[in-house]
Write a protein that holds these residues in place. Structure first.
Motif, PDB file in Angstrom:
ATOM      1  N   GLY A   1      19.458  -8.914   6.690  1.00 32.75           N
ATOM      2  CA  GLY A   1      18.398 -10.339   7.239  1.00 32.75           C
ATOM      3  C   GLY A   1      17.387  -9.836   8.494  1.00 32.75           C
ATOM      4  N   LEU A   2      17.251  -9.003   9.150  1.00 29.28           N
ATOM      5  CA  LEU A   2      16.724  -8.632  10.089  1.00 29.28           C
ATOM      6  C   LEU A   2      15.043  -8.220   9.503  1.00 29.28           C
ATOM      7  CD1 LEU A   2      18.751  -6.918  12.284  1.00 29.28           C
ATOM      8  CD2 LEU A   2      18.115  -9.949  12.380  1.00 29.28           C
ATOM      9  N   LYS A   3      13.967  -8.262  10.527  1.00 30.23           N
ATOM     10  CA  LYS A   3      12.514  -7.866  10.455  1.00 30.23           C
ATOM     11  C   LYS A   3      12.329  -7.115  11.344  1.00 30.23           C
ATOM     12  CE  LYS A   3      11.999 -11.146   7.102  1.00 30.23           C
ATOM     13  NZ  LYS A   3      14.285 -10.978   6.682  1.00 30.23           N
ATOM     14  N   MET A   4      11.450  -5.806  10.400  1.00 28.26           N
ATOM     15  CA  MET A   4      10.800  -5.097  11.394  1.00 28.26           C
ATOM     16  C   MET A   4      10.050  -5.658  11.876  1.00 28.26           C
ATOM     17  SD  MET A   4      10.443  -1.338   9.424  1.00 28.26           S
ATOM     18  CE  MET A   4      12.348  -0.516   8.543  1.00 28.26           C
ATOM     19  N   PRO A   5       9.159  -5.080  13.570  1.00 29.43           N
ATOM     20  CA  PRO A   5       7.864  -5.633  14.489  1.00 29.43           C
ATOM     21  C   PRO A   5       7.335  -5.270  13.305  1.00 29.43           C
ATOM     22  CG  PRO A   5       8.983  -4.426  15.749  1.00 29.43           C
ATOM     23  CD  PRO A   5      10.289  -4.199  14.236  1.00 29.43           C
ATOM     24  N   PRO A   6       5.703  -5.468  13.272  1.00 28.20           N
ATOM     25  CA  PRO A   6       4.810  -4.960  12.703  1.00 28.20           C
ATOM     26  C   PRO A   6       4.526  -3.820  12.494  1.00 28.20           C
ATOM     27  CG  PRO A   6       3.964  -7.028  14.165  1.00 28.20           C
ATOM     28  CD  PRO A   6       5.557  -6.635  14.093  1.00 28.20           C
ATOM     29  N   LYS A   7       3.753  -2.950  11.672  1.00 26.30           N
ATOM     30  CA  LYS A   7       2.680  -1.904  11.575  1.00 26.30           C
ATOM     31  C   LYS A   7       4.796  -1.112  12.769  1.00 26.30           C
ATOM     32  CE  LYS A   7      -1.223  -2.922  10.791  1.00 26.30           C
ATOM     33  NZ  LYS A   7      -1.517  -2.089   9.619  1.00 26.30           N
ATOM     34  N   SER A   8       5.508  -1.041  11.505  1.00 33.17           N
ATOM     35  CA  SER A   8       6.901  -0.301  12.313  1.00 33.17           C
ATOM     36  C   SER A   8       6.542   1.405  11.267  1.00 33.17           C
ATOM     37  CB  SER A   8       7.837  -0.781  12.066  1.00 33.17           C
ATOM     38  OG  SER A   8       8.737  -1.889  12.771  1.00 33.17           O
ATOM     39  N   THR A   9       6.065   0.895   9.260  1.00 33.45           N
ATOM     40  CA  THR A   9       5.845   2.442   8.850  1.00 33.45           C
ATOM     41  C   THR A   9       4.831   2.251   8.360  1.00 33.45           C
ATOM     42  OG1 THR A   9       6.809   0.437   7.158  1.00 33.45           O
ATOM     43  CG2 THR A   9       8.469   1.394   8.459  1.00 33.45           C
ATOM     44  N   TYR A  10       4.256   4.066   8.073  1.00 32.69           N
ATOM     45  CA  TYR A  10       3.193   3.824   7.343  1.00 32.69           C
ATOM     46  C   TYR A  10       3.679   4.203   6.020  1.00 32.69           C
ATOM     47  CZ  TYR A  10      -1.150   5.554   5.843  1.00 32.69           C
ATOM     48  OH  TYR A  10      -2.550   6.017   4.658  1.00 32.69           O
ATOM     49  N   ILE A  11       3.781   3.889   4.893  1.00 36.60           N
ATOM     50  CA  ILE A  11       4.280   4.281   4.075  1.00 36.60           C
ATOM     51  C   ILE A  11       3.749   4.584   2.489  1.00 36.60           C
ATOM     52  CG2 ILE A  11       6.140   3.441   1.508  1.00 36.60           C
ATOM     53  CD1 ILE A  11       7.336   1.570   3.992  1.00 36.60           C
ATOM     54  N   LEU A  12       3.502   5.762   2.058  1.00 34.13           N
ATOM     55  CA  LEU A  12       2.991   6.127   0.723  1.00 34.13           C
ATOM     56  C   LEU A  12       4.290   6.554  -0.624  1.00 34.13           C
ATOM     57  CD1 LEU A  12       1.731   9.746   2.773  1.00 34.13           C
ATOM     58  CD2 LEU A  12       0.429   7.873   2.188  1.00 34.13           C
ATOM     59  N   PRO A  13       3.762   6.456  -1.447  1.00 31.81           N
ATOM     60  CA  PRO A  13       2.704   6.260  -1.836  1.00 31.81           C
ATOM     61  C   PRO A  13       1.306   5.220  -1.978  1.00 31.81           C
ATOM     62  CG  PRO A  13       3.696   5.472  -4.330  1.00 31.81           C
ATOM     63  CD  PRO A  13       4.453   6.014  -2.488  1.00 31.81           C
ATOM     64  N   LYS A  14       0.149   5.120  -1.533  1.00 34.60           N
ATOM     65  CA  LYS A  14      -0.676   3.791  -1.841  1.00 34.60           C
ATOM     66  C   LYS A  14      -1.334   3.983  -2.509  1.00 34.60           C
ATOM     67  CE  LYS A  14      -0.041   3.458   3.127  1.00 34.60           C
ATOM     68  NZ  LYS A  14       0.256   1.913   3.064  1.00 34.60           N
ATOM     69  N   LEU A  15      -1.487   2.627  -2.775  1.00 35.75           N
ATOM     70  CA  LEU A  15      -1.538   2.284  -4.754  1.00 35.75           C
ATOM     71  C   LEU A  15      -3.242   2.148  -4.456  1.00 35.75           C
ATOM     72  CD1 LEU A  15       1.622   0.473  -5.327  1.00 35.75           C
ATOM     73  CD2 LEU A  15       1.194   2.616  -5.802  1.00 35.75           C
ATOM     74  N   ARG A  16      -3.746   2.480  -5.797  1.00 31.64           N
ATOM     75  CA  ARG A  16      -4.706   2.239  -5.975  1.00 31.64           C
ATOM     76  C   ARG A  16      -5.210   0.545  -7.005  1.00 31.64           C
ATOM     77  NH1 ARG A  16      -5.776   5.268  -3.166  1.00 31.64           N
ATOM     78  NH2 ARG A  16      -6.926   7.215  -2.939  1.00 31.64           N
ATOM     79  N   SER A  17      -6.527  -0.089  -6.383  1.00 30.91           N
ATOM     80  CA  SER A  17      -6.210  -1.624  -7.760  1.00 30.91           C
ATOM     81  C   SER A  17      -7.200  -0.865  -8.819  1.00 30.91           C
ATOM     82  CB  SER A  17      -7.121  -2.287  -7.279  1.00 30.91           C
ATOM     83  OG  SER A  17      -6.711  -2.255  -5.347  1.00 30.91           O
ATOM     84  N   ALA A  18      -6.793  -1.967  -9.934  1.00 34.86           N
ATOM     85  CA  ALA A  18      -7.487  -1.938 -11.903  1.00 34.86           C
ATOM     86  C   ALA A  18      -6.807  -0.454 -12.252  1.00 34.86           C
ATOM     87  CB  ALA A  18      -8.933  -2.545 -11.616  1.00 34.86           C
ATOM     88  N   ILE A  19      -5.641   0.309 -11.514  1.00 31.21           N
ATOM     89  CA  ILE A  19      -5.142   1.361 -12.840  1.00 31.21           C
ATOM     90  C   ILE A  19      -4.745  -0.325 -14.227  1.00 31.21           C
ATOM     91  CG2 ILE A  19      -4.180   2.897 -13.208  1.00 31.21           C
ATOM     92  CD1 ILE A  19      -4.078   3.958 -10.487  1.00 31.21           C
ATOM     93  N   THR A  20      -3.829  -0.939 -13.876  1.00 28.55           N
ATOM     94  CA  THR A  20      -3.228  -1.973 -14.720  1.00 28.55           C
ATOM     95  C   THR A  20      -3.267  -3.674 -13.905  1.00 28.55           C
ATOM     96  OG1 THR A  20      -0.990  -1.339 -13.392  1.00 28.55           O
ATOM     97  CG2 THR A  20      -1.196   0.037 -15.349  1.00 28.55           C
ATOM     98  N   ILE A  21      -3.496  -4.441 -14.328  1.00 26.77           N
ATOM     99  CA  ILE A  21      -3.846  -5.725 -13.979  1.00 26.77           C
ATOM    100  C   ILE A  21      -3.077  -6.430 -15.094  1.00 26.77           C
ATOM    101  CG2 ILE A  21      -4.955  -7.781 -13.855  1.00 26.77           C
ATOM    102  CD1 ILE A  21      -7.595  -4.980 -13.849  1.00 26.77           C
ATOM    103  N   TYR A  22      -2.272  -7.608 -14.023  1.00 23.63           N
ATOM    104  CA  TYR A  22      -1.189  -8.543 -14.665  1.00 23.63           C
ATOM    105  C   TYR A  22      -1.759  -9.579 -14.438  1.00 23.63           C
ATOM    106  CZ  TYR A  22       2.692 -11.324 -15.446  1.00 23.63           C
ATOM    107  OH  TYR A  22       4.359 -12.424 -15.704  1.00 23.63           O
ATOM    108  N   GLU A  23      -1.973 -10.034 -15.840  1.00 22.27           N
ATOM    109  CA  GLU A  23      -2.800 -12.045 -15.980  1.00 22.27           C
ATOM    110  C   GLU A  23      -1.348 -12.881 -16.324  1.00 22.27           C
ATOM    111  OE1 GLU A  23      -6.879 -11.182 -18.575  1.00 22.27           O
ATOM    112  OE2 GLU A  23      -5.414 -12.346 -19.321  1.00 22.27           O
TER     113      GLU A  23
END
Length: 412
Positions: free
Chosen positions: A389-411
């Motif tokens: 139930g703890l939280k990492m400090p900001p910018k603790s991880t740079y996670i891959l994959p980085k996703l693209r927008s608009a390949i699928t869209i949820y309405e």
């Protein structure tokens, strides 16, 4: 029990999907955005930057309404088409480094978020949550999934492998040289099998997209409260996610750059560091730490290695053992006077895909006084911190994959 559901995705047509897909809006410079929109009329950037059409900046709710208008225009023009049957979408990314990511685009439950079945490891900012909630409510769609990770599962892995033997709905390469593939699963039996496997999982974890998931949860709470006929099947009960197995997740570190030494001279700073660390001068050769609780430092033209004196520091929780937290508690806060890691303009972050030479050049330019490098954390650390139930400090991880927008869209 984790709930995942198929949905009728709105998707670009096969012929132009590579032109439509875009990185997250904030990742572009102003010049990059304008260049892409000038030469590519299909880019999703035209939707999220609707003021471009009128050559003016539009903000707030006025912008959100125009985003919805641009989105509807893309649908009217046949650029976006909605699938007829609820489906899961097998999504594969191969980046320019040869790393492969395989997973399932689905919808996940806002109730699971509330019940902590979907676990978090980062704090969110209330203002950003509310802003994005208002955005979702106004535009009525979400174009970028939350990245979730789940324990490796043989049954799901086999379904993914078998599906990928068939014809891909999409196959395209972006200018960053990452290639994207999409397959659709609309077979009811296969869908049911996938759902049963996720139902066996007690928890799944947010890897990236904490603000998007929290905003979707706030939208769910608002809409549920306003709907006297709420039954749990409404679209607002769910948010779009890309679920990948833990073994596919890649975690890089974020290194730190600091603009000054908090009024200390170099010699005074090193003496204070010596209280908590064994310091070795590594000279001019770039140095990278080789294991947790060791840091590299670049100061005044030279590299140093910092080895934690563990007699002065206790690991009481999983968070205490996280290098980003360790650096904050032993150096950034007590010595350099940086208390607010999100808002202090004396600190900047460089993701670990960039080598220590980036730290060196930033300090040598005079813009920063000192830089720190660290080892990346791992999935188990991330899970343990979330489980406690703890939280990492900001910018603790740079996670891959980085996703693209608009390949699928949820309405919604």
């Amino acid at each position: 029990m984790a709930i995942v559901k198929p949905f009728k995705a709105v998707r670009p047509t096969r012929a132009i999907v590579g032109l439509v897909a875009a990185r997250p809006y904030q990742s572009y410079t102003v010049n990059e955005r304008e260049s892409r929109m000038e030469y590519n009329p299909y880019s999703f950037l035209h939707i999220v930057n609707p003021g471009y059409k009128y050559d003016q900046e539009v903000t707030g709710k006025e912008r959100y309404k125009l985003v919805k208008n641009r989105y509807l225009e893309f649908k009217e023009d046949g650029i976006f088409v909605q699938d007829e049957k609820p489906s899961f979408y097998i999504y594969k990314i191969v980046n320019r480094y040869g790393q492969k990511f395989n997973g399932i685009i689905a919808t996940t439950s806002a109730e699971d978020y509330e019940r902590d079945v979907i676990k978090k490891h980062e704090d969110t900012l209330a203002k950003r949550e509310q802003t994005f909630k208002t955005y979702l409510k106004t535009v009525g769609f979400n174009a970028e999934p939350v990245l979730l990770t789940y324990p490796d599962n043989d049954t799901i892995a086999k379904i993914i492998r078998e599906t990928q033997k068939g014809h891909a709905e999409f196959e395209f390469t972006m200018t960053y040289r990452d290639t994207h593939y999409l397959w659709k699963i609309d077979n009811k039996d296969t869908i049911a099998t996938i759902q049963k496997e996720f139902e066996k999982m007690e928890t799944i974890y947010i890897a990236d997209g904490h603000h998007r998931s929290s905003s979707s949860y706030l939208l769910y709470k608002d809409e549920k409260g306003r709907n006297p006929s709420h039954n749990g099947t409404e679209s607002y009960n769910f948010f779009m996610s890309y679920l990948i197995p833990e073994s596919d997740l890649v975690i890089h570190e974020f290194n730190r750059l600091i603009k000054d030494l908090n009024g200390l001279t170099k010699e005074e700073f090193l003496i204070k560091l010596d209280e908590g660390y064994r310091i070795e001068n590594r000279g001019l050769m770039p140095y990278n730490p080789s294991k947790p609780h060791h840091f590299s430092m670049y100061l005044d033209g030279e590299f140093y290695s910092l080895y934690l004196r563990k007699t002065n520091y206790q690991f009481k929780t999983a968070l205490d053992a996280l290098d980003a937290q360790l650096l904050y508690k032993t150096i950034l806060r007590p010595i350099l006077g940086i208390h607010d890691l999100r808002n202090d303009d004396r600190i900047e972050y460089v993701n670990g895909k960039h080598e220590m030479i980036t730290i060196k050049s930033s300090v040598d330019s005079g813009e920063f006084m000192v830089g720190f490098g660290m080892c990346p954390s791992n999935v188990q650390q991330m899970k343990q911190i979330a489980n406690e139930g703890l939280k990492m400090p900001p910018k603790s991880t740079y996670i891959l994959p980085k996703l693209r927008s608009a390949i699928t869209i949820y309405e919604y």
